[in-house]
Design an enzyme around this catalytic site. Structure first.
Site, short mmCIF file in Angstrom:
data_model
loop_
_atom_site.label_atom_id
_atom_site.label_comp_id
_atom_site.label_asym_id
_atom_site.label_seq_id
_atom_site.Cartn_x
_atom_site.Cartn_y
_atom_site.Cartn_z
N HIS A 64 0.84 -1.20 0.00
CA HIS A 64 0.00 0.00 0.00
C HIS A 64 0.87 1.25 0.00
CE1 HIS A 64 -3.61 -2.23 2.03
NE2 HIS A 64 -3.17 -2.83 0.92
N GLU A 112 0.72 4.01 1.74
CA GLU A 112 1.08 4.51 3.07
C GLU A 112 2.17 3.66 3.72
OE1 GLU A 112 -3.33 5.17 2.27
OE2 GLU A 112 -1.94 3.49 2.13
N CYS A 158 -5.53 1.60 6.16
CA CYS A 158 -5.97 0.34 6.75
C CYS A 158 -5.16 0.08 8.02
CB CYS A 158 -5.79 -0.80 5.75
SG CYS A 158 -4.06 -1.25 5.45
N CYS A 199 -1.37 -0.17 7.35
CA CYS A 199 -0.75 1.12 7.06
C CYS A 199 -0.68 2.01 8.31
CB CYS A 199 -1.50 1.82 5.95
SG CYS A 199 -1.36 0.98 4.36
#
Length: 151
Positions: free
Chosen positions: A46, A48, A76, A79
């Site tokens: 991801h 992030e 999420c 992250c």
């Protein structure tokens, strides 16, 4: 702050143009300058998380505590946890995970979790400053997602 969210969205649009999930994140230094940009890669990489890992390798924890991770969508659990461990002191996100779920449904590449970033970050010993969502930017930020998850 809105200009930084829009900068993260430009990263998200670029990620989508390259066939990746349409999420983007930027690291903003204490002076307001953008230090790093990162788009989403896939279900595990991801924007992030990748940005927080890169930032932790490049900067001292004390410096990162004064920085802000700005992202298009609410991070999420993975992250948010990575942001926490990287010692980034502030999070700004554009739209909520629940809003994303309404677009992705049960898409196998984005099995969202009903666990807010505030809950994850609030479970730690450090007080991470969290700002979001920014509803006035929601349509703009969700534009790269419309149609993406239905293909």
């Amino acid at each position: 702050m809105l200009a930084h969210i829009r900068a993260a969205n430009a990263v998200a649009r670029s990620a989508a143009e390259h066939g990746h999930h349409p999420f983007g994140a930027i690291l903003v230094g204490p002076d307001g300058d953008i230090l790093m940009r990162q788009g989403n890669i896939d279900t595990v990489h991801h924007a992030e998380t990748e940005l927080a890992r890169r930032a932790a390798a490049a900067y001292a924890p004390e410096f990162l505590w004064a920085c802000t991770l700005v992202t298009t969508g609410e991070p999420c659990a993975m992250c948010a946890g990575t942001l926490y461990w990287a010692n980034i002191g502030r999070l700004v996100y554009g739209f909520e995970e629940t809003t994303l779920l309404s677009l992705t449904g049960n898409h196998e590449e984005n099995p969202t979790m009903a666990l807010s970033s505030r809950t994850v970050l609030g479970s730690g010993q450090k007080k991470i400053d969290v700002h979001g969502p920014f509803r006035e930017l929601e349509d703009e930020l969700l534009a790269p997602h419309r149609g993406f998850w239905q293909r």
